[in-house]
Design an enzyme around this catalytic site. Structure first.
Site, PDB file in Angstrom:
ATOM      1  N   ASN A 181      -8.824 101.218 -53.400  1.00 46.00           N
ATOM      2  CA  ASN A 181      -7.493 100.903 -52.905  1.00 46.00           C
ATOM      3  C   ASN A 181      -6.522 101.284 -54.007  1.00 46.00           C
ATOM      4  O   ASN A 181      -6.657 100.829 -55.140  1.00 46.00           O
ATOM      5  CB  ASN A 181      -7.381  99.399 -52.584  1.00 46.00           C
ATOM      6  N   GLY A 182      -5.568 102.154 -53.694  1.00 42.66           N
ATOM      7  CA  GLY A 182      -4.567 102.536 -54.698  1.00 42.66           C
ATOM      8  C   GLY A 182      -4.285 104.021 -54.642  1.00 42.66           C
ATOM      9  O   GLY A 182      -4.546 104.686 -53.648  1.00 42.66           O
ATOM     10  N   CYS A 222      -5.323 100.059 -48.669  1.00 43.54           N
ATOM     11  CA  CYS A 222      -6.634  99.791 -48.083  1.00 43.54           C
ATOM     12  C   CYS A 222      -7.108  98.394 -48.388  1.00 43.54           C
ATOM     13  O   CYS A 222      -6.546  97.673 -49.190  1.00 43.54           O
ATOM     14  CB  CYS A 222      -7.630 100.767 -48.668  1.00 43.54           C
ATOM     15  N   LYS A 245       7.709  92.603 -32.425  1.00 54.01           N
ATOM     16  CA  LYS A 245       7.752  93.427 -33.641  1.00 54.01           C
ATOM     17  C   LYS A 245       8.071  94.879 -33.294  1.00 54.01           C
ATOM     18  O   LYS A 245       8.842  95.525 -33.985  1.00 54.01           O
ATOM     19  CB  LYS A 245       6.406  93.366 -34.369  1.00 54.01           C
ATOM     20  N   GLU A 262      18.572  87.298 -36.089  1.00 51.27           N
ATOM     21  CA  GLU A 262      17.270  87.370 -35.394  1.00 51.27           C
ATOM     22  C   GLU A 262      16.298  86.282 -35.815  1.00 51.27           C
ATOM     23  O   GLU A 262      15.370  85.988 -35.083  1.00 51.27           O
ATOM     24  CB  GLU A 262      16.647  88.749 -35.530  1.00 51.27           C
ATOM     25  N   GLU A 279      22.571  95.053 -42.040  1.00 51.03           N
ATOM     26  CA  GLU A 279      21.168  94.604 -42.087  1.00 51.03           C
ATOM     27  C   GLU A 279      21.101  93.109 -42.379  1.00 51.03           C
ATOM     28  O   GLU A 279      20.318  92.377 -41.775  1.00 51.03           O
ATOM     29  CB  GLU A 279      20.402  95.419 -43.135  1.00 51.03           C
ATOM     30  N   TRP A 335      -5.700 102.310 -44.595  1.00 48.52           N
ATOM     31  CA  TRP A 335      -4.401 102.431 -43.918  1.00 48.52           C
ATOM     32  C   TRP A 335      -3.803 103.726 -44.454  1.00 48.52           C
ATOM     33  O   TRP A 335      -3.291 103.764 -45.570  1.00 48.52           O
ATOM     34  CB  TRP A 335      -3.540 101.224 -44.262  1.00 48.52           C
ATOM     35  N   ARG A 370      -4.385  93.685 -42.748  1.00 51.27           N
ATOM     36  CA  ARG A 370      -3.686  94.590 -43.681  1.00 51.27           C
ATOM     37  C   ARG A 370      -3.310  95.891 -42.999  1.00 51.27           C
ATOM     38  O   ARG A 370      -2.611  96.719 -43.553  1.00 51.27           O
ATOM     39  CB  ARG A 370      -4.580  94.909 -44.894  1.00 51.27           C
ATOM     40  N   HIS A 384      42.667  94.398 -38.255  1.00 50.25           N
ATOM     41  CA  HIS A 384      42.879  95.017 -36.932  1.00 50.25           C
ATOM     42  C   HIS A 384      42.307  94.136 -35.830  1.00 50.25           C
ATOM     43  O   HIS A 384      42.019  94.618 -34.736  1.00 50.25           O
ATOM     44  CB  HIS A 384      42.227  96.407 -36.911  1.00 50.25           C
ATOM     45  N   LYS A 415      19.468  90.077 -39.889  1.00 51.32           N
ATOM     46  CA  LYS A 415      18.454  89.090 -40.313  1.00 51.32           C
ATOM     47  C   LYS A 415      18.865  87.681 -39.904  1.00 51.32           C
ATOM     48  O   LYS A 415      18.071  86.921 -39.360  1.00 51.32           O
ATOM     49  CB  LYS A 415      18.253  89.140 -41.839  1.00 51.32           C
TER      50      LYS A 415
HETATM   51  C1  AGP Z   1      14.548  94.359 -37.343  1.00 54.70           C
HETATM   52  O1  AGP Z   1      14.341  93.207 -38.132  1.00 54.70           O
HETATM   53  C2  AGP Z   1      13.866  94.221 -36.009  1.00 54.70           C
HETATM   54  N1  AGP Z   1      12.484  93.986 -36.166  1.00 54.70           N
HETATM   55  C3  AGP Z   1      14.165  95.411 -35.087  1.00 54.70           C
HETATM   56  O2  AGP Z   1      15.566  95.602 -35.043  1.00 54.70           O
HETATM   57  C4  AGP Z   1      13.525  96.728 -35.520  1.00 54.70           C
HETATM   58  O3  AGP Z   1      14.124  97.198 -36.708  1.00 54.70           O
HETATM   59  C5  AGP Z   1      13.744  97.753 -34.408  1.00 54.70           C
HETATM   60  O4  AGP Z   1      13.110  97.290 -33.237  1.00 54.70           O
HETATM   61  C6  AGP Z   1      13.217  99.154 -34.774  1.00 54.70           C
HETATM   62  O5  AGP Z   1      11.840  99.114 -34.988  1.00 54.70           O
HETATM   63  P1  AGP Z   1      11.137 100.431 -35.620  1.00 54.70           P
HETATM   64  O6  AGP Z   1      11.680 100.572 -37.006  1.00 54.70           O
HETATM   65  O7  AGP Z   1       9.683 100.116 -35.600  1.00 54.70           O
HETATM   66  O8  AGP Z   1      11.511 101.587 -34.769  1.00 54.70           O
END
Ligand code: AGP
Length: 616
Positions: free
Chosen positions: A109-110, A6, A611, A496, A489, A83, A36, A512, A493
């Site tokens: 908050n907490g 929060c 996002k 992207e 992962e 939140w 936030r 292979h 990073k």
């Molecule tokens: C990851 O860095 C990206 N932002 C993207 O691959 C993301 O993980 C994907 O769109 C899934 O999003 P979500 O976890 O909100 O479903």
């Protein structure tokens, strides 16, 4: 309700010649706290010796229109953005919360970990609760003590002594209408010193337009502010000379929202220890975990899916479930659901991982499986988002809002939550006993500390290595066993945010085909999990890459036998393999971040990306 993340703010005005009314100052402060993330908000004040509380579910701007936050009377006002991370947002669960007699109002908050015991004892004394938040116990505790001590501050101090957990608390009372009482442990709290007024807030953005003179409240401090005074003591009663702690903040509001970090992504990488602590506390107490485990064991086939980073977390869980619990889980990339739906029946289960809970690919997979009668479990970071809403059960991470487009803290918190599910599954499938469960509880409970250690020991090396890596055009991210989703992962990073082609696959596949690509100075990142057998196999993969001139970059546990074979090494704490994502992901996040910055890109807003991908 537990562990809401929060925003809190409180203002006391001594004289009325401030630019804005106290109500407007709190309202504007709440708007500054919007970043936030929240789903409900509220304000409270004291007018003509009466407590006034305005609160509800929804956006602050709508609540202003409906309830008139900024027009609230009184010169002592507190406000809150909630939140929710466990349990749906609602009007009654919004803060501020009050006692039975409406003489005390509190925002928090907490996480108050012992709130259920406190609540039971207060109910046995006749207190009537309205919400199921942990916060409300504070208002009733203070009321209970006040009926004996007849002093707000002494009652507040006694109440705080009983609290276990994390808190930044603000309390007002009709008995002392010109004061805001505060206490702080683990959750952030700042005092702003104004001319003719003083402010308390969760973080600097909320108060920066009113003052640049601030005091960062330390853990274990308790006290109160009035319009022209500040009183602080520590939990042992020693008075604090707060003047020694006054700082002048020369940030812009934009900088302040990033807490001084240059980008949200770096801030969120550094927030992982806190996010992991909150997440593990939440899931380890979550009664839904047992229900999820029952659904998994009752299912004929168990699938798990997600997109992007959430697919990597899904893949990690599938491996952890196979390895630790001996329960087969089929991972697939959400947009590929048509390839799996044909075999789905009402005896099957689908787990959908999505930090936003709004990803269309994941939602479509959910609906396709649901149509065939499968049960659905959601793992999400946003309460009440679409995917949890359409699921039978939801498990929540507590990473707080993630503003950077690239997932960072949401990945490590997803894997920690899923690791705990794998442990619970292993117990129910008879693979491990109660004693081992307690050991795993301690191991996973250490995630926050391990993340903090890893970040501090690898950040500089990541920045240094980016000086070289930013020039490459392509890289491999290789691992074996539980390390494969973690390497995937890392590759995502780099792609992207630094726009460098990075491919990840199980290291054993190199011969292979993929090794044909390797030439002099080709970077190969090896993610080395803590497993002797795997390390031996990876040694062979490293040698075959070195023989072709590759530059070997490793993320390896301390004292790994592979370290001598590497050109660059991020040495991370050696811990249980289940925590591989926690220790081996942050260096890769930092490497991608610093490489992107070194190339002059904005890691928070990578080109062509959003996002949350709410389109298919
Ligand atoms: C990851 O860095 C990206 N932002 C993207 O691959 C993301 O993980 C994907 O769109 C899934 O999003 P979500 O976890 O909100 O479903």
């Amino acid at each position: 309700m537990l562990s809401d993340l929060c925003g809190i703010i409180g203002i006391v005005v001594a004289n009325k010649n401030t630019q804005y009314s106290p109500g407007t100052m709190v309202y504007r402060g709440l708007l500054r706290l919007e970043y936030r993330g929240y789903d409900s908000a509220g304000v409270a004040s004291i007018c003509d010796n009466k407590l006034v509380v305005l609160k509800g579910k929804g956006r602050i701007i709508d609540l202003e229109r409906k309830l008139g936050f900024s027009k609230i009377c009184g010169s002592t006002v507190i406000g809150h953005t909630r939140w929710a991370t466990h349990g749906a947002p609602s009007d009654i669960n919004a803060h501020p919360h009050t006692d039975c007699s409406n003489r005390f109002a509190v925002v928090h908050n907490g996480i108050i970990q012992n709130y259920l015991d406190l609540k039971k004892s207060l109910i046995s004394k006749g207190h009537v609760f309205r919400s199921d938040t942990d916060t409300e116990v504070v208002a009733h505790l203070v009321e209970d003590y006040y009926n004996v001590l007849n002093s707000v501050y002494d009652s507040f101090k006694q109440a705080v002594k009983l609290l276990e957990g994390s808190y930044a608390l603000l309390l007002i009372s009709i008995h002392e209408p010109d004061k805001i009482f505060f206490a702080k442990k683990d959750s952030p709290l700042i005092i702003g010193l104004g001319n003719g007024f003083n402010v308390l807030a969760s973080d600097i953005p909320a108060l920066l337009e009113y003052t640049k003179r601030i005091i960062t409240v330390r853990d274990g401090w308790i006290g109160y502010i009035s319009g022209n005074s500040v009183y602080i003591e520590d939990f042992d009663g020693n008075i604090i000379d707060w003047s020694k702690y006054v700082r002048i903040i020369n940030w812009s509001i934009g900088d302040a929202v990033k807490a001084g970090y240059p980008h949200y992504m770096l801030k969120e990488i550094h927030e992982q220890p806190r996010a992991l602590k909150d997440t593990f506390y939440g899931v380890s107490k979550d009664e839904n975990i047992a229900r999820v485990v029952d659904l998994i064991l009752d299912a004929e086939k168990v699938f798990i899916t997600g997109a992007g980073t959430s697919f990597h977390a899904s893949y990690y869980f599938a491996l952890a479930s196979n390895i630790l619990a001996g329960v087969m889980v089929y991972p697939f990339i959400a947009s590929e659901f048509e390839s799996y739906a044909p075999v789905v029946s009402d005896r099957d289960l689908l787990i959908v991982v999505s930090q936003s809970g709004e990803t269309m690919d994941a939602l479509k997979a959910l609906r396709a499986f649901k149509e065939r009668g499968a049960k659905i479990v959601a793992v999400s970071n946003v309460v009440d988002s679409a995917i949890p809403r359409e699921s039978d059960i939801a498990i929540y991470t507590r990473a707080g809002p993630e503003i950077g487009v690239a997932a960072t803290k949401t990945f490590t918190t997803q894997t920690l939550a899923l690791a705990w599910v794998a442990v619970a599954l292993a117990r129910s499938s008879g693979r491990i006993g109660e004693g081992e469960v307690r050991e795993y509880f301690d191991i996973l409970g250490n995630a926050s500390k391990l993340a903090s250690e890893t970040i501090s020991i690898t950040e500089y090396a990541a920045k240094r290595l980016s000086e070289w890596l930013h020039r490459v055009n392509s890289a491999y991210y290789l691992s074996r066993w539980i390390g494969v989703p973690v390497a995937m992962e890392g590759a995502l990073k780099l792609k992207e945010i630094a726009y460098i082609h990075a491919e990840s696959y199980p290291a054993g596949e190199s011969k292979h085909g993929p090794i044909a690509l390797v030439e002099e100075d080709f970077p190969v990142i090896f993610v080395v999990p803590n497993n002797e057998e795997v390390e031996k196999l990876l040694l062979g993969n490293i040698k075959e890459m070195k023989a072709r001139g590759a530059v070997i970059i490793g993320v390896a546990p301390e004292e790994s036998s592979l370290i001598d074979e590497m050109d660059y090494v991020f040495t991370v704490p050696r811990t249980h393999w289940l925590l591989t994502p926690i220790t081996h992901t942050p260096p890769q996040q930092l490497l991608a971040y610093y490489t992107a910055v070194r190339k002059g890109y904005d890691p928070d807003k990578p080109r062509n990306l959003a996002k949350t991908v709410t389109v298919e």
